[in-house]
Write a protein that holds these residues in place. Structure first.
Motif, PDB file in Angstrom:
ATOM      1  N   VAL A   1     -25.013  66.321  -9.923  1.00  0.00           N
ATOM      2  CA  VAL A   1     -25.943  65.253  -9.547  1.00  0.00           C
ATOM      3  C   VAL A   1     -27.266  65.437 -10.276  1.00  0.00           C
ATOM      4  O   VAL A   1     -27.814  66.541 -10.316  1.00  0.00           O
ATOM      5  CB  VAL A   1     -26.213  65.261  -8.020  1.00  0.00           C
ATOM      6  CG1 VAL A   1     -27.153  64.119  -7.632  1.00  0.00           C
ATOM      7  CG2 VAL A   1     -24.907  65.188  -7.237  1.00  0.00           C
TER       8      VAL A   1
ATOM      9  N   TRP B   1     -31.198  63.263 -10.815  1.00  0.00           N
ATOM     10  CA  TRP B   1     -32.057  62.158 -10.363  1.00  0.00           C
ATOM     11  C   TRP B   1     -33.217  61.923 -11.334  1.00  0.00           C
ATOM     12  O   TRP B   1     -33.779  62.867 -11.901  1.00  0.00           O
ATOM     13  CB  TRP B   1     -32.685  62.490  -8.996  1.00  0.00           C
ATOM     14  CG  TRP B   1     -31.745  62.442  -7.832  1.00  0.00           C
ATOM     15  CD1 TRP B   1     -30.458  61.982  -7.801  1.00  0.00           C
ATOM     16  CD2 TRP B   1     -32.044  62.884  -6.501  1.00  0.00           C
ATOM     17  NE1 TRP B   1     -29.933  62.095  -6.554  1.00  0.00           N
ATOM     18  CE2 TRP B   1     -30.877  62.658  -5.726  1.00  0.00           C
ATOM     19  CE3 TRP B   1     -33.167  63.438  -5.896  1.00  0.00           C
ATOM     20  CZ2 TRP B   1     -30.814  62.969  -4.372  1.00  0.00           C
ATOM     21  CZ3 TRP B   1     -33.110  63.755  -4.543  1.00  0.00           C
ATOM     22  CH2 TRP B   1     -31.949  63.526  -3.796  1.00  0.00           C
TER      23      TRP B   1
ATOM     24  N   GLN C   1     -29.775  68.191  -9.163  1.00  0.00           N
ATOM     25  CA  GLN C   1     -29.828  68.382  -7.724  1.00  0.00           C
ATOM     26  C   GLN C   1     -28.637  69.251  -7.282  1.00  0.00           C
ATOM     27  O   GLN C   1     -27.781  69.619  -8.092  1.00  0.00           O
ATOM     28  CB  GLN C   1     -29.774  67.023  -7.016  1.00  0.00           C
ATOM     29  CG  GLN C   1     -30.841  66.040  -7.469  1.00  0.00           C
ATOM     30  CD  GLN C   1     -32.251  66.544  -7.219  1.00  0.00           C
ATOM     31  OE1 GLN C   1     -32.584  66.941  -6.105  1.00  0.00           O
ATOM     32  NE2 GLN C   1     -33.090  66.526  -8.265  1.00  0.00           N
TER      33      GLN C   1
ATOM     34  N   GLN D   1     -30.510  58.856 -17.835  1.00  0.00           N
ATOM     35  CA  GLN D   1     -29.526  58.927 -16.755  1.00  0.00           C
ATOM     36  C   GLN D   1     -28.181  58.337 -17.215  1.00  0.00           C
ATOM     37  O   GLN D   1     -27.130  58.682 -16.668  1.00  0.00           O
ATOM     38  CB  GLN D   1     -30.020  58.171 -15.517  1.00  0.00           C
ATOM     39  CG  GLN D   1     -31.188  58.818 -14.807  1.00  0.00           C
ATOM     40  CD  GLN D   1     -30.808  60.025 -13.962  1.00  0.00           C
ATOM     41  OE1 GLN D   1     -31.598  60.934 -13.782  1.00  0.00           O
ATOM     42  NE2 GLN D   1     -29.589  60.035 -13.434  1.00  0.00           N
TER      43      GLN D   1
ATOM     44  N   LEU E   1     -29.772  58.493  -1.987  1.00  0.00           N
ATOM     45  CA  LEU E   1     -30.782  58.458  -3.040  1.00  0.00           C
ATOM     46  C   LEU E   1     -32.156  58.193  -2.440  1.00  0.00           C
ATOM     47  O   LEU E   1     -32.302  57.331  -1.568  1.00  0.00           O
ATOM     48  CB  LEU E   1     -30.472  57.349  -4.046  1.00  0.00           C
ATOM     49  CG  LEU E   1     -29.576  57.688  -5.235  1.00  0.00           C
ATOM     50  CD1 LEU E   1     -29.330  56.429  -6.056  1.00  0.00           C
ATOM     51  CD2 LEU E   1     -30.193  58.768  -6.107  1.00  0.00           C
TER      52      LEU E   1
ATOM     53  N   THR F   1     -35.183  55.357  -7.132  1.00  0.00           N
ATOM     54  CA  THR F   1     -34.595  56.464  -7.877  1.00  0.00           C
ATOM     55  C   THR F   1     -33.204  56.083  -8.368  1.00  0.00           C
ATOM     56  O   THR F   1     -32.474  55.348  -7.701  1.00  0.00           O
ATOM     57  CB  THR F   1     -34.515  57.724  -6.991  1.00  0.00           C
ATOM     58  OG1 THR F   1     -35.838  58.113  -6.624  1.00  0.00           O
ATOM     59  CG2 THR F   1     -33.842  58.885  -7.708  1.00  0.00           C
TER      60      THR F   1
ATOM     61  N   GLY G   1     -29.572  57.858  -9.710  1.00  0.00           N
ATOM     62  CA  GLY G   1     -28.814  59.099  -9.678  1.00  0.00           C
ATOM     63  C   GLY G   1     -27.561  58.993 -10.516  1.00  0.00           C
ATOM     64  O   GLY G   1     -26.902  57.948 -10.543  1.00  0.00           O
TER      65      GLY G   1
ATOM     66  N   TYR H   1     -23.834  60.840 -11.133  1.00  0.00           N
ATOM     67  CA  TYR H   1     -22.847  61.690 -10.460  1.00  0.00           C
ATOM     68  C   TYR H   1     -21.662  61.863 -11.409  1.00  0.00           C
ATOM     69  O   TYR H   1     -21.104  60.868 -11.886  1.00  0.00           O
ATOM     70  CB  TYR H   1     -22.410  61.058  -9.134  1.00  0.00           C
ATOM     71  CG  TYR H   1     -23.585  60.835  -8.208  1.00  0.00           C
ATOM     72  CD1 TYR H   1     -23.886  61.743  -7.204  1.00  0.00           C
ATOM     73  CD2 TYR H   1     -24.431  59.736  -8.384  1.00  0.00           C
ATOM     74  CE1 TYR H   1     -24.990  61.564  -6.381  1.00  0.00           C
ATOM     75  CE2 TYR H   1     -25.543  59.549  -7.573  1.00  0.00           C
ATOM     76  CZ  TYR H   1     -25.816  60.463  -6.575  1.00  0.00           C
ATOM     77  OH  TYR H   1     -26.930  60.287  -5.774  1.00  0.00           O
TER      78      TYR H   1
END
Length: 468
Positions: free
Chosen positions: A13, A15, A40, A389, A450, A454, A456, A458
Motif C-alpha cells: 500500500v 498513499w 503504508q 501513484q 483512505l 488521498t 492509494g 494497492y
C-alpha cells in the motif's frame, strides 16, 4: 484450497495526498503534504466477508487496453531551467522522473518538434527562412538548435537512466514559409500537394535527425491542437488537410523504413467526433493512422471509449493535460477507464517566477518548481506524487482489468494486471472524510480505508490457480 488469511498473503500500500491544489503559491514556496508516495502497512488479504464502505469488484480475467506508458513532457522551458542547475541536481531531477525504484517511474515522454509556447527562446522551426524564401528540397533543414539548447542531451540522459523510456513528438507549427500567415504564429498550411508533401518530408527528416542523435521517436502527432490559431506557434488544420498530410507522411515513413506511429487529432474531447471521423472514414486516412491523441481542456473523456468502439484497431492516448489534487487523480482514473493507453502531463518544471515560457496566460503549478533565485533548489508539488501513484506501479504491457467504478461520494478506482502477474488498484478519495472500502478479486478481499483527499495504490499477487 487456501484456508486462512496468512496463507492468502498481503497487499502493498502507498498513499499520496493533495495540498493547496492549483494554488500558485506553490511557485513561491513548498507546503507540507500529508503523504508523498509513502509506503503504508501492508493490507491483509482475507476470505470475503461483510465490510463497511464501498465495494470495488475487480475481474482480472476480463482485460481491456494495454498500457503504453505514463509520463510528462520535456518541452524547452523545462530543459532551459535544468540547464541552470549543476550536473548533480539535473541528475537528481532526471532520476526522480524516470527511476522506477527511487522516483516516479515515468516511461513515456512528450517532446516538441521545434518550439512550443513553453520555451525560453525565440520561436523556431527546423527550416526557418527569410521572408519570401522557399526551400521545397529542405536543403536548410536542421535540428541544430535542439542540440545547442541541450534538449538532445537531456533526452539521452533520461534514456540512459530508463532504457525502456519511449518518446513521442508533436509539432506546434510548420515552418513559417509554408503557412498562409508567413509566421509560426496563426495561419494554415498553404494549399497544394507541394506543401503537403514537403511538410511530410520535413517530419520524416525530423524523425531521422533524432534517430541520428540516438533518439527513436515512437510516435508523432502532426499538429498540436489543430483547431487553434493563436499568438504562439500554432496552425489551423482541417480534418481533410490532416488526412492528406498523414497519408503523405505514411508514404515517407514506409519508403524510408521508419516505424514511427502516427497519432491523429491531438486536441480536445469536445471536438473529437467532428474531427476524427472524417479522417478515419477516409480510406487513406484510416490506412495512415495508428492512434488517436486527445487533450483534456474541453469535454469529457467518455468520448475516448466511443471512438475506441467505433475504430477498435486504433490506440487511444491522452497526450496533454496537467491537473491538480485528488480531482486530477480521479481524472486519471477516468482516462484509463475510458480506454486510454497512455497519459502525459504538460510542462514538467517552471521556476518560482512562473518562467520561462511564452504562453498567453499564467500557468498553474507544474510537477516540479525551481527556485529562480537559487536554481539548485527545487521542490515537488503534490501532483508529482499523485501521478506517480499510477506510473510507478503500472508498467508498459499492463492491461486494464474490468472493475466496478466506485463513487465520487466514496471512492473511485481503476485496476490493472501487470506483466509479472500482480494486480494493481489505484483508489481515490476525493471527499473530506476518511473512506472505508473493500477490494474483491478472485474470491479474496482486501479491507482498507483512505484518509481524506488521498489516493492509494494497492498491489498484490493474483490468487493461485485452484488445483483441487
Amino acid at each position: 484450497m487456501v484456508e486462512n488469511a496468512k496463507e492468502q498473503g498481503k497487499a502493498e500500500v502507498w498513499w499520496s495526498s493533495e495540498a493547496e491544489p492549483r494554488s500558485r503559491e506553490w511557485f513561491a514556496r513548498p507546503f507540507d503534504i500529508p503523504y508523498r508516495l509513502e509506503r503504508q502497512a501492508d493490507a491483509e488479504i482475507t476470505a470475503p466477508s461483510p465490510a463497511e464502505g464501498e465495494t470495488l469488484a475487480i475481474f482480472p480475467e476480463r482485460l481491456h487496453q494495454e498500457i503504453l506508458g505514463i509520463g510528462t513532457s520535456m518541452e524547452e522551458s523545462t530543459v532551459f531551467n535544468l540547464a541552470r542547475m549543476s550536473e548533480s541536481k539535473r541528475e537528481e531531477i532526471c532520476r526522480s522522473l524516470v527511476d522506477r525504484e527511487r522516483g516516479a517511474g515515468f516511461n513515456l515522454i512528450r517532446i516538441t518538434l521545434g518550439t512550443s509556447d513553453f520555451t525560453a527562446r525565440a520561436f523556431y522551426s527546423y527550416n526557418d527562412l527569410e521572408p519570401g524564401e522557399t526551400d521545397f528540397e529542405l536543403e536548410r533543414f536542421s535540428i541544430r538548435k535542439d542540440i545547442e539548447y541541450g534538449i538532445i542531451d537531456v533526452l539521452r540522459r533520461l534514456r540512459e537512466l530508463q532504457p525502456e523510456l519511449l518518446f513521442f513528438a508533436s509539432s506546434w507549427s510548420p515552418p513559417a514559409w509554408m503557412k498562409t500567415s508567413g509566421s509560426l504564429m496563426r495561419g494554415q498550411l498553404k494549399e497544394g500537394e507541394q506543401y503537403t508533401r514537403t511538410l511530410a518530408k520535413y517530419y520524416r527528416m525530423a524523425i531521422q535527425a533524432y534517430r541520428e542523435q540516438g533518439i527513436e521517436l515512437y510516435a508523432i502527432t502532426v499538429q498540436n491542437e489543430p483547431l487553434l490559431e493563436i499568438d504562439y506557434p500554432s496552425c489551423y488544420m482541417s480534418p481533410q488537410r490532416q488526412t492528406e498530410l498523414i497519408a503523405a507522411l505514411r508514404e515517407e515513413l514506409d519508403e524510408h523504413g521508419l516505424r514511427t506511429k502516427i497519432w491523429i487529432f491531438d486536441h480536445n474531447f469536445a471536438d473529437a467526433w467532428a474531427y476524427v471521423s472524417p479522417i478515419l472514414n477516409d480510406a487513406a486516412g484510416r490506412a495512415a493512422a495508428d492512434g488517436i491523441a486527445f487533450h483534456d481542456y474541453d469535454g469529457e473523456p467518455t468520448v475516448m471509449r466511443e471512438l475506441q468502439c467505433a475504430y477498435p484497431d486504433l490506440s487511444i492516448h491522452l497526450t496533454e493535460r496537467s491537473l491538480w489534487g485528488v480531482e486530477a487523480a480521479d481524472r486519471f482514473v477516468q482516462y484509463f477507464r475510458s480506454g486510454a493507453s497512455s497519459y502525459n502531463a504538460w510542462v514538467t518544471m517552471l521556476d518560482s517566477r512562473i518562467g520561462t515560457h511564452q504562453w498567453v496566460g499564467t500557468p498553474d503549478p507544474t510537477l516540479i518548481v525551481q527556485d529562480a533565485e537559487a536554481p539548485e533548489r527545487f521542490w515537488m508539488t503534490p501532483e508529482f506524487y499523485l501521478t506517480a501513484q499510477f506510473s510507478k506501479f503500472v508498467p508498459r504491457g499492463a492491461r486494464r482489468a474490468d472493475s466496478s467504478p466506485g463513487s465520487a461520494e466514496t471512492v473511485t478506482h481503476v485496476a490493472f494486471v501487470n506483466p509479472d502477474g500482480t494486480v494493481v488498484a489505484v483508489v481515490v478519495n476525493r471527499t473530506d472524510r476518511p473512506q472505508p472500502f473493500r477490494l474483491l478479486c478472485e474470491g479474496r478481499q482486501i479491507r482498507a480505508a483512505l484518509p481524506p483527499k488521498t489516493a492509494g495504490t494497492y498491489r498484490w499477487r493474483r490468487a493461485p490457480a485452484d488445483t483441487d
